[in-house]
Design a protein around this motif. Structure first.
Motif: not given
Ligand code: ATP
Length: 419
Positions: A324-326, A345-346, A351-352, A360-364
């Motif tokens: 994620x960070x890279x 942001x949403x 898109x991510x 990014x499946x669980x990214x909020x």
């Protein structure tokens, strides 16, 4: 000679007990839970013995634990006891992060839904991510509790019965050994401290329990918001009043609760505050490596039998904060279309997720803004159009130029080309 209060008789009563051999040298019976096949985490568990050899109990629900001392006096050994209690309760979930990287807690990995061991940035970031997720977990649990009928949950808190019966309200114990590595981290420390304070305050009633150990109990390595709010404290040998009070609470030293009095030989001996009305001197039960391994194997078998092995212990892949960070900055930059100078942001999150569902499946939206903060990227109100309704509105979002500037700045710092 060991001092002890007895407030039942008088707040000023002092009991002095004299043993005929040093506490550290006296024979200690085996840990009473050594043979248990499973444990009920809601019940008090034997943590150690007092100078007279009486068992001292500790409770896990509705509290948090902070352990501190100078290096090598038994913090990890002490932390291991409540961790094993949680491990041996197949209905409790355990997360563990050991941030020195010596592998002292490795046997627990087989039962932990999340486990990390390392002195590197990735492990610290995984620990930070765990705190973010615990904060979210607290909010999720609060919402579940709010919806429960009053007769089921009269005190608005997780009871042992609810922890067993209701999915999502089970006990969740998260431990952070050598937590100074996270709290004093140049990039993650501030956020970690704020999150830990929040979780300590919220989690108590919600079945979320934090266990922390540190060999550097000073203001930088142990945020005051954390040290001031912890309920149960165990301080093994320390060298000064400041460290003593950081672990045991303000004025502990002035009130005569002094872990500075422990000597070189007092390994595993400390002051326990918050487990009972009075401060107690305790020598923890000491379990050697093979014993811990055996107990963890038993805990694993109990979880397999109960069908409660989850997360990493069940072979699910761990969070990949390094991935994620890279790529996060580049990924964010790539989701803007040529005609889009700014995005909500949403929309970026959507898109991510489409771009790399495995990462990014669980990214909020919350995760995204927190993850971008270290790069100096903050959200502002930006104008956009809702694709569902076609209507324009101002919502939290990010300008593309700020993201590209952040990529250039990061590359400059790394000595890489600007784009
Ligand atoms: N309850 C105990 N009884 C006897 N010896 C103990 C006890 N607890 C710890 N020790 C001894 O102290 C040593 C150090 O323990 P431990 O690794 O838990 O310390 P630590 O404070 O976590 O160290 P560090 O800060 O270096 O990680 C152990 O190897 C063991 O020999």
């Amino acid at each position: 000679m060991w001092p002890e209060g007895n407030a039942d008789i008088s707040p000023s009563r002092l009991v002095l007990w004299t043993g005929d051999q040093p506490m550290s040298a006296s024979r200690q019976p085996a840990w009473p839970l050594l043979k248990a096949s499973t444990v009920d985490m809601a019940k008090p568990f034997p943590f150690g013995t007092d100078p007279r050899g009486r068992i001292v109990y500790m409770e896990l629900p509705y509290t948090n634990l902070l352990i501190g001392s100078i290096p090598g006096y038994g913090k990890t050994a002490a932390l291991q006891l409540p961790a094993l209690v949680a491990a041996l309760d197949p209905h409790a979930e355990l997360w563990a992060f050991e941030l020195k990287g010596t592998g002292g807690l490795d046997p627990l990995a087989k039962v932990c839904a999340r486990y990390g061991s390392g002195a590197d940035d990735d492990t610290s970031e995984a620990a930070l991510q765990a705190l973010r997720d615990l904060r979210d977990e607290c909010q999720r649990r609060a919402a579940i509790i709010k919806k429960l009928p009053k007769d089921v949950c009269p005190d608005n808190k997780v009871t042992p019965e609810l922890a067993r019966r209701i999915k999502g309200l089970h006990w969740l114990v998260a431990l952070f050994d050598e937590c100074q590595e996270l709290f004093a981290h140049s990039e993650f420390g501030k956020e970690a401290g704020e999150l830990a304070e929040k979780i300590i305050k919220l989690g108590r009633a919600l079945g979320v329990i934090l266990l922390k150990a540190t060999q550097r109990p000073d203001a930088k390595s142990l945020p005051t918001g954390v040290s001031a709010n912890v309920g149960t404290r165990f301080c093994l040998r320390v060298m000064g009043q400041l460290e003593n009070d950081m672990v045991l609470g303000t004025s502990a030293y002035r009130n005569g609760i002094r872990a500075t009095m422990f000597a070189k030989k007092d390994k595993g001996v400390g002051y326990l505050v918050g487990a009972a009305d009075e401060a107690q001197i305790v020598r923890t039960y000491y379990l050697d490596g093979p014993t811990v391994e055996k107990l963890c194997q038993r805990a694993y078998a109990a979880r397999v039998a109960a069908g409660t092995l989850t997360g990493q212990a069940a072979g699910q892949s761990a969070e990949t904060p390094s991935a994620r960070r890279e790529t996060l900055l580049e990924d964010v930059a790539s989701v803007y279309r040529a005609e889009e100078p700014k995005l909500w942001a949403e929309t970026i999150v959507e898109r991510l997720t489409a771009l790399r569902p495995e990462v990014y499946g669980d990214l909020t939206r919350d995760h995204l803004t927190t993850a971008l903060k270290p790069y100096g990227i903050t959200t502002t109100q930006v104008w956009g159009t809702d694709p569902a309704t076609g209507k324009g509105a101002n919502r939290r979002g990010i300008e593309r130029s700020i993201v590209t500037e952040a990529v250039a700045e990061r590359n400059r710092r790394r000595g890489e080309p600007a784009a």
